[in-house]
Design a protein around this motif. Structure first.
Motif, short mmCIF file in Angstrom:
data_model
loop_
_atom_site.label_atom_id
_atom_site.label_comp_id
_atom_site.label_asym_id
_atom_site.label_seq_id
_atom_site.Cartn_x
_atom_site.Cartn_y
_atom_site.Cartn_z
N ALA A 1 51.86 46.49 33.17
CA ALA A 1 50.62 45.94 32.63
C ALA A 1 49.48 46.95 32.78
O ALA A 1 49.43 47.73 33.74
CB ALA A 1 50.26 44.65 33.36
N LYS B 1 45.93 48.13 33.84
CA LYS B 1 45.02 47.76 34.92
C LYS B 1 43.59 47.94 34.46
O LYS B 1 43.23 49.02 33.97
CB LYS B 1 45.29 48.60 36.17
N TYR C 1 39.83 47.81 35.82
CA TYR C 1 39.02 47.80 37.04
C TYR C 1 37.60 47.36 36.69
O TYR C 1 36.94 47.96 35.85
CB TYR C 1 38.97 49.21 37.64
N GLU D 1 46.27 43.49 34.30
CA GLU D 1 45.90 43.10 35.66
C GLU D 1 44.44 43.46 35.88
O GLU D 1 44.03 44.59 35.60
CB GLU D 1 46.77 43.83 36.68
N VAL E 1 41.70 44.41 38.37
CA VAL E 1 41.50 44.93 39.73
C VAL E 1 40.01 44.81 40.03
O VAL E 1 39.19 45.50 39.43
CB VAL E 1 41.97 46.39 39.85
N SER F 1 43.91 37.09 38.46
CA SER F 1 43.90 38.55 38.44
C SER F 1 44.92 39.12 37.45
O SER F 1 44.96 40.34 37.25
CB SER F 1 44.18 39.12 39.83
N PHE F 2 45.73 38.26 36.84
CA PHE F 2 46.75 38.75 35.90
C PHE F 2 46.74 37.90 34.65
O PHE F 2 46.74 36.66 34.73
CB PHE F 2 48.14 38.75 36.54
N TYR F 3 46.72 38.55 33.51
CA TYR F 3 46.81 37.85 32.21
C TYR F 3 48.11 38.23 31.52
O TYR F 3 48.43 39.42 31.39
CB TYR F 3 45.63 38.21 31.30
#
Length: 221
Positions: free
Chosen positions: A2, A4, A6, A29, A31, A217-219
């Motif tokens: 995935a 990331k 931030y 994700e 972060v 925190s995760f799609y």
């Protein structure tokens, strides 16, 4: 693997990137970079983003900062998925780029001055500069006049299809309209108002808002 992303999910620029990824059906994700705690100014973060801003993305080994560059990258990389966000011809692409520049140079700096003074500072218990806010509201009202003329001719800013030209406007406009009490600024601009009701109702944008509200925190599409 995935992507990331931030950043802080409530911030405008990370939302711009998340929206593009959701439109394209790309898992990511988030972060967390706590900008309220100034984590974006820490040396380890500034090794990734030398200007100490959010967002920053890592797509495997590829790293990139600046939200508009990031959405251009994903729109091109996943051109065969979801809506065509860049245009299909050089002429269509040029129109998209034109309105991306308008958003970055004219629209968003003005809109952010409103959000900063009427929303961000007050929620931190600090006084906003009302004079600066009023001046920015008056300026934004003038900026929206060419938008109204364009949207009287085409359904979306760069033509009759939704593109990055529209997508990049959505996060900051939501704060102006919903959190600063300025929905009325569109009342005398029926085409711009219809455009806003359309783009802010997109299923992908609603998924972004749901993701942010959930604290996830995760799609995954």
């Amino acid at each position: 693997m995935a992507v990331k992303v931030y950043g802080k999910p409530q911030a405008v620029c990370p939302q711009r990137v998340m929206h593009c990824l959701v439109e394209k059906g790309v898992p990511f994700e988030l972060v967390l970079v706590d900008i309220d705690a100034m984590e974006h100014k820490r040396p380890e973060y500034m090794e990734k983003h030398p200007f100490g801003q959010v967002p920053f993305i890592a797509d495997g080994d590829f790293e990139l900062f600046e939200s508009r560059a990031i959405v251009r990258y994903f729109a091109a990389k996943y051109a065969d998925r979801g809506p065509n966000l860049l245009g299909r011809t050089p002429e269509e692409r040029a129109k998209v780029e034109q309105w991306l520049d308008v958003e970055a140079i004219n629209y968003s700096p003005c809109a952010f001055a409103i959000v900063f003074n009427l929303f961000l500072l007050p929620i931190r218990g600090l006084p906003g500069n009302k004079g600066e806010a009023v001046a920015a509201i008056e300026k934004l009202d003038k900026i929206l006049e060419p938008y109204e003329k364009q949207l009287a001719r085409t359904k979306y800013l760069a033509g009759d299809e939704f593109t990055l030209a529209d997508l990049t406007h959505i996060p900051v406009t939501r704060y102006v309209v919903e959190h600063c009490g300025l929905a009325y600024i569109l009342d005398d601009k029926p085409h711009a108002k219809a455009w806003w009701e359309d783009v802010s109702s997109r299923p992908a944008w609603k998924k972004v808002m749901s993701f942010v509200a959930s604290g996830a925190s995760f799609y995954a599409p």
